[in-house]
Structures are given as structure tokens and as C-alpha cells.
Design an enzyme around this catalytic site. Structure first.
Site, PDB file in Angstrom:
ATOM      1  N   ASP A  30       0.695  -1.325   0.081  1.00  0.00           N
ATOM      2  CA  ASP A  30       0.202  -0.442  -0.223  1.00  0.00           C
ATOM      3  C   ASP A  30       1.273   1.192  -0.256  1.00  0.00           C
ATOM      4  OD1 ASP A  30      -2.310   1.778  -0.018  1.00  0.00           O
ATOM      5  OD2 ASP A  30      -2.852   0.960   2.038  1.00  0.00           O
ATOM      6  N   ASP A  31       1.214   2.318  -0.979  1.00  0.00           N
ATOM      7  CA  ASP A  31       1.447   3.081  -1.398  1.00  0.00           C
ATOM      8  C   ASP A  31       2.951   2.707  -1.513  1.00  0.00           C
ATOM      9  OD1 ASP A  31      -0.948   4.278  -1.537  1.00  0.00           O
ATOM     10  OD2 ASP A  31      -0.689   6.012   0.134  1.00  0.00           O
ATOM     11  N   CYS A  70      -5.847   4.293  -4.018  1.00  0.00           N
ATOM     12  CA  CYS A  70      -6.096   2.980  -3.777  1.00  0.00           C
ATOM     13  C   CYS A  70      -7.452   2.652  -4.312  1.00  0.00           C
ATOM     14  CB  CYS A  70      -6.129   3.012  -2.159  1.00  0.00           C
ATOM     15  SG  CYS A  70      -7.165   4.229  -1.655  1.00  0.00           S
ATOM     16  N   ARG A  74      -7.445  -1.135  -6.917  1.00  0.00           N
ATOM     17  CA  ARG A  74      -7.539  -1.834  -5.988  1.00  0.00           C
ATOM     18  C   ARG A  74      -9.055  -3.287  -7.531  1.00  0.00           C
ATOM     19  NH1 ARG A  74      -5.519  -3.000  -1.221  1.00  0.00           N
ATOM     20  NH2 ARG A  74      -4.495  -0.740  -1.023  1.00  0.00           N
ATOM     21  N   LYS A 124      -5.566  -5.076   3.394  1.00  0.00           N
ATOM     22  CA  LYS A 124      -6.667  -4.006   3.093  1.00  0.00           C
ATOM     23  C   LYS A 124      -7.326  -4.317   1.866  1.00  0.00           C
ATOM     24  CE  LYS A 124      -6.318   0.655   0.764  1.00  0.00           C
ATOM     25  NZ  LYS A 124      -5.396   1.867   0.707  1.00  0.00           N
ATOM     26  N   HIS A 126     -11.143  -2.186   0.766  1.00  0.00           N
ATOM     27  CA  HIS A 126     -11.327  -1.272   0.982  1.00  0.00           C
ATOM     28  C   HIS A 126     -12.275  -1.063  -0.805  1.00  0.00           C
ATOM     29  CE1 HIS A 126      -9.544   3.505   0.840  1.00  0.00           C
ATOM     30  NE2 HIS A 126     -10.830   3.027   0.978  1.00  0.00           N
ATOM     31  N   SER A 149      -8.620   1.668   4.119  1.00  0.00           N
ATOM     32  CA  SER A 149      -7.170   2.437   4.141  1.00  0.00           C
ATOM     33  C   SER A 149      -6.906   2.714   5.948  1.00  0.00           C
ATOM     34  CB  SER A 149      -7.432   4.095   3.718  1.00  0.00           C
ATOM     35  OG  SER A 149      -6.635   3.769   2.042  1.00  0.00           O
ATOM     36  N   ASP A 327      -0.170  -1.165  -4.562  1.00  0.00           N
ATOM     37  CA  ASP A 327      -1.340  -0.032  -5.722  1.00  0.00           C
ATOM     38  C   ASP A 327      -0.648   1.146  -6.557  1.00  0.00           C
ATOM     39  OD1 ASP A 327      -0.931   1.133  -3.276  1.00  0.00           O
ATOM     40  OD2 ASP A 327      -3.112   1.446  -2.699  1.00  0.00           O
ATOM     41  N   ASN A 328      -0.198   2.003  -6.034  1.00  0.00           N
ATOM     42  CA  ASN A 328       0.186   3.469  -5.936  1.00  0.00           C
ATOM     43  C   ASN A 328       1.288   3.825  -5.820  1.00  0.00           C
ATOM     44  OD1 ASN A 328      -2.846   3.696  -4.575  1.00  0.00           O
ATOM     45  ND2 ASN A 328      -0.892   4.184  -4.040  1.00  0.00           N
ATOM     46  N   LYS A 356       2.067   9.641  -5.623  1.00  0.00           N
ATOM     47  CA  LYS A 356       0.106   9.154  -5.666  1.00  0.00           C
ATOM     48  C   LYS A 356      -0.968   9.559  -6.159  1.00  0.00           C
ATOM     49  CE  LYS A 356      -3.336   7.105  -1.770  1.00  0.00           C
ATOM     50  NZ  LYS A 356      -3.282   7.255  -1.291  1.00  0.00           N
TER      51      LYS A 356
END
Length: 600
Positions: A30-31, A70, A74, A124, A126, A149, A327-328, A356
Site C-alpha cells: 500500500d503506497d 487505492c 484495487r 486492506k 477498500h 485505508s 497499488d500506487n 500518488k
């Protein structure tokens, strides 16, 4: 490290011989930025397990996310489709009444229904926090994680040893109060919460004053069992231990049938209320040179290493494809608490926030690798264009499952790239990226990759105070063109608001403009209709909450049986643990959120 025990994970009623279909493990950070991992050259990151897997397999240097934030990312991963085809927002708030439409098929549903895979998810989600949208209703047999998140509500941190407290004291005391600018404010200002709904439905009308958005929950789902909220507020200090135990138990219990383990770890997204806006377990605090961000990343690496050791112990390594990406890009406004996009600086932009929330390379080009012992050549690399949208068709092909024929898939089978077959070439001729910089009310084409070229029709800064819907936008006609193979930092455009002068570049621009016109003319946007309210739901009651009469707190005596699944994370456990070790009491809370937690 304590061993955690879960209830017996029941085998699915439909099974297939393990030697007929491969297992799949997909690790989705994540990130995490391209420049954050050791295998991409970060000088001080501690990711030995990830590095070993990357060098033991194929590093994928041109893996693109399906979206620069995010939920969109996803959605594209789970469905194999450009996320605007679903109507989903870039970021889904934590208390709304809609989620990924139920008529969308997820990769978990595809593998489970069509090929008898056991499916598990840890981390996660989301894609909707209402029970009808949670993973247990979207093809996953088992789920443990945070439904959104980890900054969309507050959690708690248990104390560690006195020595570790002192090590973290300076960082905590000196940390600037960046949460003055909340993530919700930035998402709203940038238009990231906006979805395409059916006529007359306001996607945000139910978002205010829902207690379910106050504290982060830890949710557990299993077959033939009610959905359980195991902790609320969530305990950050032991979260990774629980994720680790869940993943190991899932693999152990499903070693005799093909399985799909989806690991979208909550790390290394920033939080709303912890020191340096990051977290890790006691065994990792203060162990890296990158501060709390580095500690969190090292803890993620530890989980991956344990899962791989479990595969080896069960002789499943040669039967399992492991994919890793993010994810990003990094949330750059969070400073050193966020990651690094490495050389993908978007230098021509003229601003630093190109991670992001932007479609500069730093926002969408991800660290990635594929590992499959005996199938993927070690110490190999590929710069072929692949996407998170490719996961759905690729795993389907490897499991010998045909794609559904009732919808458009934008992802393509990347098996040739992974396995080095047919020249190892990607089938992507044009890979479009959707953004929020066109001035239109919803996501539209902003950029495209075409071979060695990348074109931008519009650009704007990444998620932050400078990313306000309709502002700070630069548009290009014809599009801004880069040779991204030569210039991955996007520093020197081939052309700017004019056609290229070199014949090869001009021909490429013509192909890009033709493909753009075709994409615009044929693309079909989806619209979302929320599912009917279930018992206990309604306006102001869509958020995840264990007990609204108790301010959504469930770490109490009534929850002992449920929390006993872990034997960790309860106040009773931590008080006993620190008393035995003779450690100091936790330091007083320092942030506004921590004070609110203490006084609640």
C-alpha cells in the site's frame, strides 16, 4: 514471536489435485514507491526476503497500476478492467452505502467458482465496508484485515520495551503535526470520492456523523460463520503478527488443493494518529535507518519471508506463482513517512508532488517481480509493459479458466512475459491511464503507454493540497510526448503542444491519436446502484461498528471469546506481558488523536 492460532480453516467442498493447477500468492503493498525496495536500489531499505525473491525470479520494471489511488487500483486488479467501467470512485469513503458492484466478477470468484480454488485474503480491502461488499461475499473463503485505508479512523499502539520507547521518543516529539491536513480533506478537494451513481443517488449523502468511521476495525470472515469485528479500535502493534499467522495458517490448511492467497498488506500507508504516521511491531521499531517507514517495510518483508518458508516446508514452492507489486505510488505530501518514487520524478512537471494521485510515472509505475521456482528464470528482468489489470486474465489462463464473455477486459494475459515464452513480449499495444485532470466531472483518459512512448493529454500534481479538482491542471494538444525508455524521469519531452518533427515520433503520435479516438468512442462507463439496506443499516449506520451504544469499542469482556482467536491485542494480554518483562508503563499520548483515545 508468539504463535497465533486460528479456528480450523475448513476445506472448500470443491477441490482439485494440487498438481493440476498452480497456487497463486499475490502481494499488494500500500503506497509503496518504485524506489523503496532493495532490489530497485534503495541504499538503506531492509527488504532481504523481497530482494531474494526478486533476484530469484523476474524483476518487472514496467508494471503499471490500474489507478493512481487505492480504490481505483484495487478495482482494476480484482476485475481486470479499467475501474471507470464500474463507476467506482478513485477512493471509497469508509461510511458510504455502496461498494464494488455485485455484478462485477472478482479474480477470487473466478478461481473459486470455476476451478475449485481455496481463496484467502489478508489486509486492506477498500472496495466496500458493508458486509454485502466485504471479501467474504466477493469470492474469498477467509478474510482478515482492515476494510479500508489505515488512516480512515484511529487505532491504538501498545507500549514496547523501555529501550524501544526511548529510541522512538525523539522522533515522536519532533514530528510535525501534518495531520492538520486530513486525508479526507485532500480526497474531497481532489474529487477522489466522486463516483458514477444511478440517477438521483448522492454517493456521499450518508457519510457524515457515522460512528463507524471513528475507530479502525479489524474484521474476520470465515465460511458458515458470522462476520466478526475482532478489534475496534485496531491494535497497530500486533497487526502484522496477526496477518502473519493468518497467512501461514491458510497455506498450511490448504496445502492439498490449489489456493489463491491475496495479501494486500496495510503497510506502508500512513496512519492518522501514530508517531511519524507509521507503525510496526515491537520487534521492528527502531531497527532500520529509514525511521518508522523503514521499520514498517521491514515488518512487511518479514511476513513475506515467513510465507515463503512455509511454502518450502510444505514442498509447495515449485507449485506456487508469487507476484509482488504496489497499488500506487508514494503519498509524497507525507514526507519521510511516505515512500520514494525513485527516478520516476516527472521532472518536466515543475513541481515535486508527482507520486500518488498523479499519472506521472511516480504515481503509477510500480516495483514488481514474479517468482516461480523452476518456471521463471532467476536473475531475469523485463521492461515489457504489464498492468495490475493483467492479473485477472493471467491467473485465469494459468488455471486453464476461460474469461467470462459478457464483459470487456482491459487486462491481458502476461504469461509470456513472466515465463519468457514467445519472446517474452507484452500484448499491450496501448495501455491507457485514467485521471482527474481533463476538467470533466469523472475520470477520463489522461495518459497512455505505447511501446517506448508515453503521452499525456493532461497533468496535475499528486494527492495533496495542490491537487484540487479543476485547479493546477495543464492540458496538451497534441499530447505531451516522451520516450519513456530513454527518459523514465519524464524530463525531456519529444514534443510540447505540437506534432513531433522526427518521422518515427510523428508516426507514433498519429497511432496514439487514432487509438485515443477509438478508446473515447467505445469506452463504456458503469454506474453504481447501492444494494438495499440490510438489518441494522441505514443513513449514518453504514460504517463498520461493533457496538454503537459503546462508541464502537469492542476490546472488552464481551469480546473475549472472539479476541481469543489471536491471544494477542487485548489490553489484558499487554498488561501481563509488560509486567512480566518489568517494562515501563506506556508514555503519555502526544497527539490529539492519542489523547482522544485515552480519554474515551
Amino acid at each position: 514471536m508468539k504463535t497465533l492460532f486460528f479456528p480450523c480453516l475448513l476445506l472448500s467442498s470443491t477441490t482439485a489435485a494440487a498438481d493440476q493447477k498452480p497456487n497463486f500468492i499475490f502481494i499488494f503493498m500500500d503506497d509503496l514507491g518504485y524506489g523503496d525496495v532493495g532490489f530497485n536500489g534503495h541504499p538503506t531499505t531492509k527488504t532481504p526476503n523481497l530482494d531474494q525473491l526478486a533476484f530469484g525470479g523476474k524483476i518487472l520494471t514496467s508494471w503499471y497500476s490500474g489507478c493512481n489511488v487505492c480504490t481505483g487500483s484495487r478495482t482494476s486488479l480484482m476485475t481486470g478492467r479499467q475501474f471507470p467501467r464500474t463507476g467506482m470512485p478513485g477512493v471509497l469513503p469508509s461510511t458510504v452505502n455502496f461498494g464494488l458492484p455485485l455484478n462485477e466478477t472478482t479474480i477470487a470468484e473466478q478461481l473459486k467458482v470455476s476451478a475449485g480454488y481455496a481463496t484467502g485474503m489478508v489486509g486492506k480491502w477498500h472496495l466496500g465496508q458493508r458486509e454485502i461488499y466485504l471479501p467474504g461475499n466477493r469470492g474469498f473463503d477467509y478474510y482478515l484485515g482492515i476494510p479500508y485505508s489505515d488512516d480512515m479512523g484511529d487505532g491504538v499502539e501498545s507500549s514496547c520495551s523501555a529501550e524501544q520507547q526511548e529510541e522512538g521518543k525523539e522522533a515522536e516529539m519532533s514530528w510535525s503535526d501534518v495531520d492538520t491536513f486530513s486525508s479526507e480533506e485532500m480526497y474531497r478537494a481532489g474529487g477522489f470520492f466522486e463516483a458514477l451513481m444511478t440517477e438521483g443517488v448522492d454517493p456521499l449523502e450518508t457519510n457524515d456523523d457515522d460512528l463507524g468511521g471513528k475507530w479502525l476495525p479489524l474484521v474476520y470472515q470465515a465460511p458458515n460463520q458470522p462476520t466478526r469485528i475482532l478489534e475496534q479500535p485496531l491494535e497497530f502493534t500486533t497487526l502484522a503478527q496477526k496477518y502473519n499467522a493468518f497467512a501461514l495458517k491458510f497455506v498450511e490448511e490448504h496445502k492439498d488443493q490449489p489456493f489463491f492467497l491475496y495479501m494486500p498488506l496495510s503497510h506502508v500507508h500512513t496512519t492518522s494518529n501514530t508517531a511519524e504516521l507509521q507503525y510496526s511491531g515491537c520487534n521492528f521499531k527502531g531497527t532500520t535507518k529509514r525511521g518508522r517507514f523503514g521499520d514498517a517495510l521491514a515488518e512487511s518483508d518479514w511476513i513475506v519471508g515467513n510465507v515463503m518458508q512455509k511454502l518450502k516446508d510444505l514442498n509447495l514452492e515449485e507449485d506456487t506463482l508469487v507476484l509482488f507489486t504496489s497499488d500506487n505510488g508514494p503519498w509524497m505530501i507525507r514526507g519521510l513517512s511516505a515512500g520514494s518514487h525513485g527516478l520516476f520524478t516527472g521532472r518536466y512537471a515543475g513541481y515535486w508532488n508527482t507520486g500518488k494521485g498523479s499519472n506521472w510515472e511516480g504515481g503509477i509505475r510500480m516495483p514488481a517481480f514474479a517468482y516461480w521456482k523452476g518456471k521463471i528464470a532467476p536473475m531475469s528482468r523485463s521492461a515489457e509493459i504489464v498492468s495490475s489489470m493483467d492479473v485477472f486474465p493471467t491467473l485465469s489462463a494459468l488455471a486453464d479458466i476461460p474469461l467470462p464473455t459478457n464483459r470487456v477486459y482491459d487486462g491481458l494475459d502476461m504469461s509470456n512475459v513472466l515465463l519468457g515464452k514467445n519472446g517474452g513480449k507484452s500484448d499491450h499495444d496501448f495501455l491507457f491511464f485514467y485521471g482527474y485532470c481533463s476538467g470533466e466531472p469523472y475520470w477520463t483518459i489522461s495518459s497512455v503507454r505505447h511501446g517506448k512512448y508515453k503521452a499525456h493529454w493532461c497533468t496535475m500534481p499528486g494527492l495533496g493540497l495542490g491537487h484540487i479538482k479543476g485547479e493546477n491542471i495543464t492540458q496538451y494538444d497534441p499530447p505531451l510526448l516522451f520516450n519513456i525508455d530513454k527518459d523514465p524521469s519524464e524530463a525531456y519531452p519529444i514534443s510540447f503542444n505540437e506534432m513531433p518533427t522526427q518521422p518515427e515520433d510523428a508516426a507514433a503520435m498519429q497511432r496514439i491519436l487514432k487509438a485515443y479516438a477509438m478508446e473515447k468512442a467505445t469506452f463504456e462507463y458503469g454506474r453504481i446502484t447501492p444494494e438495499p439496506d440490510q438489518p441494522g443499516e441505514g443513513p449514518g449506520k453504514y460504517g463498520v461498528c461493533c457496538d454503537r451504544s459503546n462508541d464502537c469499542h469492542c476490546n472488552n469482556n464481551e469480546e473475549k471469546d472472539i479476541l481469543g482467536i489471536f491471544n494477542l491485542g487485548t489490553k489484558e494480554h499487554h498488561d501481563r506481558y509488560h509486567k512480566i518483562l518489568g517494562e515501563k508503563e506506556p508514555m503519555p499520548p502526544r497527539t490529539r488523536a492519542q489523547k482522544r483515545l485515552q480519554n474515551s
